[in-house]
Scaffold this motif. Structure first.
Motif, PDB file in Angstrom:
ATOM      1  N   SER A 143      31.681 -11.154 -16.427  1.00  0.00           N
ATOM      2  CA  SER A 143      30.438 -11.783 -16.874  1.00  0.00           C
ATOM      3  C   SER A 143      30.074 -11.387 -18.300  1.00  0.00           C
ATOM      4  O   SER A 143      29.133 -11.931 -18.876  1.00  0.00           O
ATOM      5  N   GLY A 144      30.812 -10.425 -18.865  1.00  0.00           N
ATOM      6  CA  GLY A 144      30.492  -9.943 -20.202  1.00  0.00           C
ATOM      7  C   GLY A 144      29.508  -8.793 -20.190  1.00  0.00           C
ATOM      8  O   GLY A 144      29.250  -8.176 -21.224  1.00  0.00           O
ATOM      9  N   ARG A 145      28.938  -8.515 -19.031  1.00  0.00           N
ATOM     10  CA  ARG A 145      27.998  -7.395 -18.921  1.00  0.00           C
ATOM     11  C   ARG A 145      28.763  -6.130 -18.537  1.00  0.00           C
ATOM     12  O   ARG A 145      29.802  -6.203 -17.875  1.00  0.00           O
ATOM     13  N   ARG A 146      28.233  -4.973 -18.936  1.00  0.00           N
ATOM     14  CA  ARG A 146      28.920  -3.715 -18.628  1.00  0.00           C
ATOM     15  C   ARG A 146      28.899  -3.467 -17.116  1.00  0.00           C
ATOM     16  O   ARG A 146      27.879  -3.613 -16.450  1.00  0.00           O
ATOM     17  N   ARG A 147      30.044  -3.104 -16.596  1.00  0.00           N
ATOM     18  CA  ARG A 147      30.231  -2.941 -15.152  1.00  0.00           C
ATOM     19  C   ARG A 147      29.540  -1.662 -14.658  1.00  0.00           C
ATOM     20  O   ARG A 147      29.684  -0.586 -15.263  1.00  0.00           O
ATOM     21  N   PRO A 148      28.754  -1.766 -13.558  1.00  0.00           N
ATOM     22  CA  PRO A 148      28.140  -0.563 -12.993  1.00  0.00           C
ATOM     23  C   PRO A 148      29.175   0.263 -12.233  1.00  0.00           C
ATOM     24  O   PRO A 148      29.956  -0.271 -11.441  1.00  0.00           O
TER      25      PRO A 148
END
Length: 467
Positions: free
Chosen positions: A372-377
């Motif tokens: 998604s382009g967001r940093r992975r938790p």
């Protein structure tokens, strides 16, 4: 007014209910512009020649045009200008994410605050309705063509409104007992009053659209039945209302709800007015809502209004990655919602009677970006802890309801069950069958669904006129 005077006008604030008071009622939060505030805000528009704001609007409203009419005090004219391409302005003025669409493109936003386009759209729509000055545009002569629209959410309503004005016989089939789709079952009264949705659907009825409620297509009638009944084309706008869970231990405990069920009970079935309305809803004292989108915000703020003492919003990433509108997060925090960021539940704890009484959580940290382009938790080892809760609402996304797809031979879907349709026309793998909105894209915004609806309506018109 010269350019310098326009540039010196500050963005006009929207008056709203006091946070403490509104956290215990379901009345609408923003109160709307006064006529003078609307004119002042409209005068901030510099009427630039390039009009980039229109590019930012999925339904291509003539934004400078309607704002100029407001500047001149012609509020009814402004409403009619919007309705040339958008039949649902009072809804869009309330729930569209203008800050990432038309207002993001506004030239004034480059050196300060953009023009409050959404607030102005809401103002003129409300003004027109309150004055009883709603007019019916010219309807083309009958073409003799019939179109079935399955689902009465924003995509279906847009398709119906555009096609009926072209002279087609349009019927909406809605599975629930009230039309509006996610606009009525998903969005709470304090964000989008049901009377607003009803008024805009009533406008479509006045244009000639027929609305049949409690008609579950795929169960009562199939898509093929509709063709056999004389419809020349079918649009599928059935949304993505299938609840999604995390598949962690304890999700079957009493008191653990999907956001879909929780909000539907409260919104559509008016459970918050129990016993006046015979639909009970749990009124938890310590409520955890799982998720970071607008649906999670709606569920958390609903729980607070139902009398919760504590409402915790549990989200596995940081505030930066939250998909909810900034305005909704701001309102939620003002109303006392506690954000527990970089946190995820790993199991729910029940008592001997099968009711949820607690939740074990784990803290997270951000790793590399994912798809998604967001940093992975990423879970932090040894960070587990428990929270006392008596209600959990899971708002981590939705899926496609498979009913129509499973009863329509030849209708292609992707691996997640969403209908495959052309991005520009909505054409599916079945001749004469079009689709759009969440059932194609997955959960998205109201205005994006409407934009797709406009494209599909154009394609359907061309198709049925070629028959």
């Amino acid at each position: 007014m010269d350019m310098k005077e326009r540039m010196n006008i500050q963005r006009q604030p929207m008056p709203e209910q006091d946070a403490k008071a509104r956290s215990r009622n379901f009345d609408e939060v923003p109160l709307g512009y006064t006529p003078q505030a609307a004119i002042t805000e409209a005068n901030r528009c510099i009427q630039c020649k390039t009009k980039p704001c229109i590019e930012g609007c999925p339904v291509e409203i003539d934004i400078p045009g309607f704002i100029n009419l407001i500047s001149n005090g012609d509020f009814t004219g402004a409403a009619r200008k919007i309705k040339e391409t958008n039949a649902l302005p009072a809804i869009c003025g309330r729930v569209c994410p203008q800050e990432t669409q038309c207002e993001e493109k506004c030239v004034r936003g480059k050196k300060g605050d953009s023009v409050a386009i959404g607030r102005l759209e809401r103002f003129v729509a409300d003004f027109e309705r309150s004055q009883g000055s709603i007019s019916i545009p010219e309807i083309a002569s009958s073409t003799g063509k019939k179109v079935a629209v399955v689902g009465s959410g924003p995509a279906g309503l847009t398709v119906a409104g555009d096609l009926v004005k072209l002279g087609h016989d349009v019927t909406i089939f809605e599975a629930l007992h009230i039309p509006g789709g996610v606009l009525v079952y998903g969005i709470p009264e304090f964000r989008l009053p049901k009377a607003i949705v009803a008024a805009e659907i009533d406008y479509l009825k006045k244009l000639g659209v027929k609305v049949l409620t409690s008609h579950v297509i795929g169960r009562i009638f199939t898509v093929d039945d509709l063709f056999n009944d004389g419809f020349h084309a079918v649009f599928l706008g059935t949304g993505a209302g299938l609840p999604t869970f995390m598949n962690i231990p304890g999700e079957n405990l009493n008191g653990v709800y999907s956001a879909n069920e929780y909000l539907t009970r409260s919104n559509l079935m008016k459970a918050y007015l129990f016993p006046e309305y015979d639909t009970p809803i749990v009124k938890g004292k310590k409520v955890a809502v799982i998720g970071g989108g607008n649906v999670a915000m709606d569920a958390a703020r609903t729980a607070m209004r139902l009398g919760a003492e504590k409402v915790y919003l549990i989200y596995r990433r940081s505030r930066v990655e939250m998909p909810a509108r900034i305005e909704e997060i701001h309102h939620a925090e003002e109303e006392g919602i506690e954000l527990h960021l970089l946190t995820t539940p790993i199991r729910y704890i029940g008592n001997e009677k099968g009711w949820v009484v607690g939740m074990e959580c784990q803290q997270m940290e951000l790793g590399e970006p994912d798809d998604s382009g967001r940093r992975r938790p990423v879970p932090k080892k040894g960070s587990e802890y428990t929270m006392e809760v008596d209600t959990v609402v899971v708002a981590v996304g939705t899926g496609a309801n498979p009913l129509v797809q499973s009863t329509t031979p030849g209708l292609n879907t992707n691996k997640w069950g969403y209908i495959i349709a052309d991005e520009e026309t909505g054409q599916t793998s079945r001749k004469g069958v079009y689709a759009g909105g969440d059932i194609v894209t997955g959960a998205a915004t109201v205005i994006l669904a409407m934009g797709v609806g406009r494209k599909a309506a154009k394609a359907i018109h061309e198709y049925i006129m070629s028959l």
